[in-house]
Structure formats: C-alpha cells, structure tokens
Design a protein around this motif. Structure first.
Motif, short mmCIF file in Angstrom:
data_model
loop_
_atom_site.label_atom_id
_atom_site.label_comp_id
_atom_site.label_asym_id
_atom_site.label_seq_id
_atom_site.Cartn_x
_atom_site.Cartn_y
_atom_site.Cartn_z
N ALA B 66 0.84 -1.19 0.00
CA ALA B 66 0.00 0.00 0.00
C ALA B 66 0.88 1.24 0.00
CB ALA B 66 -0.91 -0.01 1.22
N TYR B 67 0.37 2.30 -0.60
CA TYR B 67 1.19 3.47 -0.86
C TYR B 67 0.51 4.74 -0.44
CZ TYR B 67 3.21 -0.21 -3.40
OH TYR B 67 3.74 -1.43 -3.69
N ASP B 68 1.33 5.66 -0.05
CA ASP B 68 0.88 7.00 0.24
C ASP B 68 1.24 7.85 -0.97
OD1 ASP B 68 0.51 9.54 1.05
OD2 ASP B 68 1.60 9.34 2.94
N ILE B 69 0.24 8.27 -1.70
CA ILE B 69 0.52 8.94 -2.97
C ILE B 69 1.34 10.20 -2.78
CG2 ILE B 69 -1.62 10.28 -2.96
CD1 ILE B 69 -1.77 10.01 -5.93
N ASN B 70 1.29 10.79 -1.61
CA ASN B 70 2.02 12.03 -1.38
C ASN B 70 3.38 11.83 -0.72
OD1 ASN B 70 0.04 13.79 -2.42
ND2 ASN B 70 -1.20 13.37 -0.60
N ASP B 71 3.82 10.59 -0.64
CA ASP B 71 5.10 10.32 0.01
C ASP B 71 6.21 11.08 -0.72
OD1 ASP B 71 7.66 9.07 0.53
OD2 ASP B 71 6.50 7.61 1.67
N ARG B 72 6.83 12.01 -0.02
CA ARG B 72 7.78 12.89 -0.69
C ARG B 72 9.08 12.19 -1.05
NH1 ARG B 72 7.96 17.94 3.02
NH2 ARG B 72 9.40 18.72 1.45
N CYS B 73 9.39 11.16 -0.34
CA CYS B 73 10.62 10.44 -0.68
C CYS B 73 10.41 9.56 -1.90
CB CYS B 73 11.10 9.65 0.52
SG CYS B 73 11.65 10.75 1.84
N ASP B 74 9.24 8.97 -2.01
CA ASP B 74 8.94 8.20 -3.22
C ASP B 74 8.98 9.11 -4.45
OD1 ASP B 74 8.66 5.92 -1.80
OD2 ASP B 74 6.51 5.69 -2.11
N LEU B 75 8.62 10.38 -4.24
CA LEU B 75 8.58 11.31 -5.37
C LEU B 75 9.98 11.63 -5.88
CD1 LEU B 75 5.79 13.74 -4.14
CD2 LEU B 75 5.62 11.92 -5.83
N ARG B 76 10.99 11.19 -5.15
CA ARG B 76 12.35 11.43 -5.64
C ARG B 76 12.77 10.44 -6.72
NH1 ARG B 76 16.81 12.79 -1.51
NH2 ARG B 76 16.60 10.60 -1.05
N ARG B 77 11.86 9.54 -7.05
CA ARG B 77 12.11 8.62 -8.18
C ARG B 77 10.87 8.62 -9.08
NH1 ARG B 77 14.61 5.59 -4.02
NH2 ARG B 77 16.80 5.17 -4.39
N PRO B 78 10.96 8.06 -10.29
CA PRO B 78 9.77 8.05 -11.16
C PRO B 78 8.61 7.36 -10.46
CG PRO B 78 11.72 7.39 -12.38
CD PRO B 78 12.13 7.46 -10.95
N PRO B 79 7.36 7.79 -10.78
CA PRO B 79 6.20 7.30 -10.03
C PRO B 79 6.09 5.78 -9.93
CG PRO B 79 5.57 9.04 -11.56
CD PRO B 79 7.00 8.78 -11.80
N ALA B 80 6.49 5.07 -10.98
CA ALA B 80 6.27 3.62 -10.98
C ALA B 80 7.25 2.88 -10.08
CB ALA B 80 6.37 3.08 -12.41
N TRP B 81 8.29 3.57 -9.65
CA TRP B 81 9.35 2.89 -8.89
C TRP B 81 8.81 2.15 -7.67
CZ3 TRP B 81 11.24 4.08 -3.87
CH2 TRP B 81 12.39 3.36 -3.51
#
Lengths: 486, 486
Positions: B66-81
């Motif tokens: 499960a994912y938090d769409i606003n996770d700022r650290c995930d945003l440091r890579r392309p969305p599909a990562w």
C-alpha cells in the motif's frame, strides 16, 4: 620525498596483478565480503583513491557506497539503515565513503554530541564491527591524512580540475567552518583512531601529501585485507559436548505464567474493539509520524501468533503497515550478515512493521536445531541488543511478545488443525519434531527473555491457552505502550 | 438482499479450502506471481476485504502493498518505482492498494491531467500490464462499488469503529472534496473500467453494499485467478525455423561508421579534461537536483566500456553516483519480470546511474544466444521503450552508447589482453564464442538502434577503434546533452 612516476608504474603494475588475483579468489572461493571505509580530510584524495581502485580492480565485483549525511529521506529511518542496505554480499568489495564515522565525527565537531555520547558511540561501533567481522564481513578502515591540516586545507575553487585538492570530488566536511569546529574535528578523529587501535579492525592511516605514494599504500593495505579474507576459514563447529540448558542464570519465568486465564466472549469483544480503536488512534496521530512501531511475535507452535497478528492488522491503516512472515532466507540474504534481512525492511517513520517470527530465530530454532554453532548464537544476544538499541534510539517503539501455551493445549490444537481442512497447512512434520524438543526450546526462551529484555525493547509474556485472553492482552499492552510513548 | 451469516459461513468455509489449495499450488508449482489491485471508493471496504483475505489465506505467501501517494521520498524517483520495488516474486500473492490507477484517477479528478493525458496513460498502462502478464505476473483488478456514491458516502467519524464505513482504514480519496471533483472522479473511473474491459486483464466490479456478499465475490474472483495462474504453462519455445537477421527494415548504420577516426594524445587530454569539468559542473548544479542521469553502455566485447566508464566516473561526485555492472541475475531477480532488477536501482533525483551493460541484454545476448524465445525478445523493444519513457517523463536524462570496433581491432585487443597479466580477467571463452556470432550481434544491434532510438533516450554510436577518440566522443556527447537539458 614523493614517489617518482616510473617507480610508481613499476610497483603499481605488480600490485595490480596481485590485487586482481586476490579479488578473483575472493569472488570464487571465499565466503567473506570486504568493506573498505575510506575516511579522511576533504582534499586528501578520497575521490582519487576511489577512482584508482576502480582502475586497478575488476569493476564487476567492486562498488562504491557513498552517502549524503543530510539526505532527508534516509533520515526517515534509523541512521544505520542506509549502510545496511548497501552491505556487500560475499565475494564482493564495497568502498564506503561517508560511513558511520562521518556522522559521529561531525556531531562531535559541531557539538551536537558531547564527549560522553561520542565515547558511547565508539564503544557501540566497535561491538557492531566485531559483529560484522564475525558475520563474514572483513573491514579495512583507512584514514587519509593531510600533513598540514587534518580537515582539508585551502578554500574550494570550482575552476580547478574536478578531483584536485581545491576542487575535491568528495566534500564530506563542508559543514565544518569555524576554527573551533575544525580543531574539535581533528581532536575527535585522533581520539577515534587511538580508541579503536586495539580492536579487531584497527585504523590504517595513510599519508596523503604524495598522491602516488598514497595510492600505493592504499593498494597494499587492500591486498593484505583481500588475502586475509581469502585465507580465512570458518571455525570448525567441533563436537558439542552437551546441549546446554541455560546460559543465563535468572529464575525461569515460563513456569510462573498462569495459563488458565480466560476471557468470556462478550468482554473479549468489547475489550478487543476498545484496544483496536486505541491503537488505530495512536498510530494515526500526529505524534506517531516521527515515530514507528515494530512488533515481533514469537511463541510456541500453534500458540496463536497468526490470529493475534490479524487482530492487530485490523487496527492499523494498511498504507502504513507491513507484516513480515520470517521464513527461509533468500540467497541475497544468505550472502550477508543475519541481521541484514531485518534491516532492509526496517519501517519508515510513521509506519508499523509486524514480524511473524523475527531475528530471535537465531537464539531459538537455530540454537535448538544446531543450525547455528554455540559461539554464534551466544554472541547473538548482544548483537540483537545493539540492533534494537539503534532502532529505539531513533524513536522507534519496539515491542516483543512471547505467546506461551502448555504441551496439552498444543497437542489439542495440533489435532484440531489436522481435522480442519482450512487449517491443515498450519501443521507440518516440523511442528511435531519441535514438540519433542519442548524442554530445549523452553531453556532457549528463558535465556532470550533474560538476555534481551530492555526498557526500550521489552518482552511481554502472553498466557495463550485462551486465544481470547491472549489477543486482548497483546492489543491492550500495545495500546498502553503506544499511549505512554507518544 | 444481503447474505445471511449462516449461508456466508457455509460458503466461506468451502471457498477458503479451495483458496488455500490454490495458494499452495501457486507457491509450489507455478512460475507465476499474482498481483491483486484493490480499488474503489473509501468506505467500500478495501481495508475489510484486505483483512478478510489475510484471514482466509496463508499469511506466509501473501503481502499487502500500500502506498501513500504524497510520500515525498517516493517522489524522488519516477512514479512507478514504488510499485516495482514491491512486485511479488513467483509463487506469491500481493494485494496492492493505491496502485497506479489511483494516481491516474486523482490527477484526472483534480484536473492535473487533461482528458488526452488521461487516455494516453490508460493506453500506456494497458501495455505495461500486458508486459507484466507476459512476464509471469497474473493480475486481478477489482473495483469495489458503493451503490449510492462512487467515492464514498458520509463524512469521516473518527469515533466510529476503525474499519467501519464512516471511519475507513484506507483513505485514498481524502483529497477529493468538491462536488465537481467527485463527479469527475466517478466519470473517470467509469471510463477507465470500460476502456480496459477488452484487454487481457479486465476489471471486475464488486458491489460493496453487502459486506459478506462482497467478501465472497472477491474470494471467488481470487480463486479463479489463482487457479488460472496455476494452470498456466509457459509457451513451448518450438523449433526455430531460422535465426532471423533483422526484424526492422532500416538501413544498417554500423557500416556507415568511420572507425579510423583517432585523436592525438595532447588534444585527447585537453578535451577529456574539458568534458569532465563540464559534466562535473552540470551534475553539481542546482538545476540537476530535480533531474537524474542514466547512462547505459553497450558495445562489442573489448570495445572499451570499462575505460570509458572510469573516465566518466572521475567526472562525478561519488556520493551521487553508482555504477551497475550487469551480470547474471540473482534468484530474487529471476523470480520477477526482467525489468525489475533495473527498476530497483533507478537513481534518486540528483543522482547518476551508470550501467555497464543494461536492460538491452534481452535484445542482444539473450536474443543471439537463444536464452530468450523470439516472442520474448521481440516484445522487449516496446517494453523497453515504455520503461524508458517512464524515466524520461519524470525528468531523467537518459543516454545510451554503443561502442563499436571492427573484428580486426577486437582480435588485436583480445590478444593483447591475453598477454597482459592484469588484463587477463577481461578475456574469457565466452568472448571468443561471441566473436563467432559477429553477424548475428550486428543484426541485433541494428534492430536495437532502429527500434529503441527515441528523442528522450537516444543512442549514440561511438567509433571506438581509437580509445582516445571514443572516450572523448562519449564524454563530450554527455556534456552537450546535460547542458542542453538543464
């Protein structure tokens, strides 16, 4: 006197051959990894040494591991996490820049850590490094010394060629800018090098004034290290004289549990729902965002771990929670220290990780079944305490549950599982075998409780003959703990 | 009419047995993974379905993702990562909440994506899902429908029991708060479900008004999916009628290369240093912090990839750079789609990843040596283009180099390597074998260039008979590219 280019070439050619041979031997026939910690002043040539080693060695089994101490996303996990993620697997070489020493020294130099904290960190680090060495990671700790000024000399000149002394590739100490901080850094570095001189992996200091001489010196240290790693033989297990029943001397606690405790259904449902609501509220609260929850479940076979975990899962937002059933390690996991597989999944701040069995396998099943030699599981208590201390120091709430049932209850549940089609999978030959080792497991549990109960990472023993009693006790304990911590 | 509890129990018991059997079959004897995308309105019971599936199935081979769409650290890579990282391995089941559809719909509902973009994303997603299915990931796409209001009904009431309709465990759509957005979301979701109804993995909609009926419906869909995954047999490779020399029909480009180009030493040193300084400056610049650089090196054996990579490495801050030599996959990698091992190491924004061989192995060595069936490597061109489009759309600068030498030069280098002790490791039996397939490799390279050259991910062919010419061309090309992009 600096080394002249011709002599360097001659020595480098011979060194390079020997390094390559040793590197291939490491990859082909050693069960060890090699980790080089490359530290020292900015401008002393960390980047150049790195590039030199990549020139000399086969790039396929060597990797550079470098960190940005201020990386805000890394800060969402305990500090050691980033290093663990990158730990080289057996047969490989990692060169680490910005290792754990960097943080320690920076905090000391800027006053964020006082002397006492600094010494405590050095002591802990020595223990952790001993663990890595025991877990087949050979360390080479290098400190590049500039003659005049430990922290790097002249000002940055971005016009200078990249990698030169005034425009270094690696800028670890850019934050140190007052004279006071610089002096404190020099003193702290000196102390660090001295304090660890007598441990298993001492520092090697390398004069960095003469780049060619520096590179040769580093290369020779690495050659020694690689050859030692290749020569290393795992200690022979030897014949066990006996299966020790206890290594700790505390009074057994399992016999003191009153396993007859039960809870009637109506109260169970009310209390369960109440505890679930409290846990949900606590983990959704703003205060939890900078914390994290790690819950480890261990227990007798058929004690009800799965059922308890399901009740806990229902009280958590699935977006911020993962459950890790711990089974056989993968080959990537087997090729690294045993704690790696747990470090790699350490939850983010604001998240919860639930372990269905855990790192305690080493002092439970691996001890009892003889998968781990006595020396290995005996050192694991301290290693686990250090691991957990790193989590809890980072603000992580850690709770460990031992679910206890008695032998009669276990037998009843095994028989019931055999008879219930959708529970058949829960009962295997191994469970029956474990049952025969009941006393050995009990001794292992007593030692585990005695040696790994800490204030920040307590064990709760859960009387689990009654599933209702057990689940409510677990969830209430967690609700209480979270409310006390937040 | 809602299902009554007794009938539910009876049906659930039978379903559960069948699910467990199928789950064990999947784990024991299928080479496929199963990924459930669990979507729908908040309050429709995503969290409850999740918990039900964890109750019914063996927790050891099922995981919630499960994912938090606003996770700022995930945003440091392309969305599909984030989705790739979690892809279940063969034999396992993943339940994904907040999948790629969530972002698409949210962007559409809030107007961040216009209709055209939304349709383009749907089309791309269909292609990517086809790839996953071909790469042994079975998908089950579930949409939980609330009767009255697609996006969840009543206001949140934090006093309500966690997991109930007004206090849902999963809150995916909290950002949607105007009526206009809500309507747009309903329309977009309907369109999405229709547009993908005829593709390989259609949506299954499940009425969520009746919780017991909903859970049974989900369970039955899952049972069908598991059984289909277990029944699945890998297509027989069949006898190859011939080794096709080309699949694309463009004019060959390799013969047009002027491999005689050289560079004299003094100019080489000046130009190399100049290009290195430009690359260092560009990757240290503020503008680069929100971008990233991915460089893939492919080429004939002994064409000088290693030497070129070393010169590039010297121009980068090691803290923000990793080199990935691509060898045999690990077992964790083998158990997942072939792009997984590249996705898992996609660099952070501000970082550089250098690949010494790359995902193009599938259309080069795997094609020529027959490790991949023709259908597999032929579909890989499109899959790779989609992969690269996801990187470059996220602002990543992607550059691919083919280092070309001729057969005479290769022979000279092989002989020289044999004679030079510290280069012996670079020459193996395999290299001599590859040499015999020179024409087949050339055809594969022509197809690769023809089918995967894109504006955002261009191939540069590098005349590499002269190492000096080759290195300078590579570094200058990258310096020009970076300066143009930033």
């Amino acid at each position: 006197m600096p080394l002249d280019a011709d002599r360097f070439e001659a020595e480098a050619t011979a060194l390079r051959e020997a390094l390559l041979d040793a590197q291939f031997d490491l990859a082909d026939r050693s069960s060890r990894a090699v980790l080089i910690l490359l530290n020292g002043a900015d401008g002393a040539g960390k980047g150049q040494v790195l590039n030199r080693l990549h020139e000399w060695l086969d790039p396929r089994t060597i990797a550079t591991l470098a960190y940005d101490i201020n990386d805000r996303c890394d800060l969402r996990r305990p500090p050691a996490w980033r290093f663990w993620c990158d730990l080289p697997e057996r047969g490989r070489i990692g060169i680490m820049i910005g290792s754990w020493y960097h943080t320690m020294l920076l905090h000391r130099a800027t006053g964020r850590a006082d002397e006492e904290t600094f010494h405590a960190r050095i002591a802990e680090t020595n223990r952790i490094e001993d663990m890595l060495v025991a877990e087949r990671v050979t360390l080479l700790k290098l400190w590049l010394m500039l003659g005049d000024n430990e922290t790097g000399g002249s000002a940055i000149n971005t016009e200078a060629p990249p990698g030169s002394r005034n425009n270094p590739l690696v800028r670890e100490w850019a934050e140190i800018d007052t004279k006071k901080e610089r002096n404190r850094l020099v003193r702290a570095a000196r102390e660090l090098i001295q304090k660890t001189a007598d441990c298993r992996t001492p520092w090697h200091t390398v004069r960095a004034d003469d780049p060619l001489g520096r590179d040769l010196a580093v290369g020779r240290h690495l050659l020694d290290t690689l050859q030692a790693a290749v020569r290393w033989q795992p200690p022979r297990p030897g014949v066990l004289p006996f299966k020790p029943h206890r290594v700790s001397s505390t009074k057994p606690v399992l016999p003191t549990l009153d396993l007859t405790q039960t809870l009637e259904k109506d109260r169970y449902e009310i209390e369960l729902a109440d505890a679930q609501a409290r846990i949900f509220a606590a983990t959704q609260s703003a205060a939890f965002r900078n914390r994290a929850l790690i819950v480890a479940f261990e227990g007798n076979d058929a004690a009800g771990k799965g059922g308890a975990i399901r009740r806990l899962r229902s009280a958590l937002n699935p977006v911020h929670m993962r459950v890790y059933p711990v089974g056989a390690p993968t080959d990537e996991e087997r090729a690294r220290p045993f704690l790696w597989r747990f470090w790699r999944h350490v939850p983010l701040r604001g998240h919860t990780a639930i372990y269905d069995r855990s790192w305690y396998g080493r002092v439970l099943v691996e001890r009892v079944e003889g998968f781990a030699a006595p020396a290995v599981w005996q050192r694991a208590y301290g290693e686990i305490n250090d691991f957990e201390a790193q989590l809890t120091r980072a603000g992580y709430v850690l709770h460990k549950f031992w679910l206890a049932i008695d032998q009669d209850e276990q037998l009843r549940r095994f028989e019931a599982r055999k008879a219930t089609p959708h529970k058949r999978f829960k009962i295997t030959e191994e469970d029956w075998r474990n049952r025969e080792n009941w006393e050995l497991y009990a001794a292992a549990v007593e030692d585990m409780i005695a040696l790994t109960s800490t204030e920040a990472g307590p064990w709760t023993l859960v009387e689990s003959n009654s599933k209702r009693f057990s689940r409510v006790k677990i969830l209430r304990t967690l609700a209480d703990r979270l409310e006390a911590e937040l």
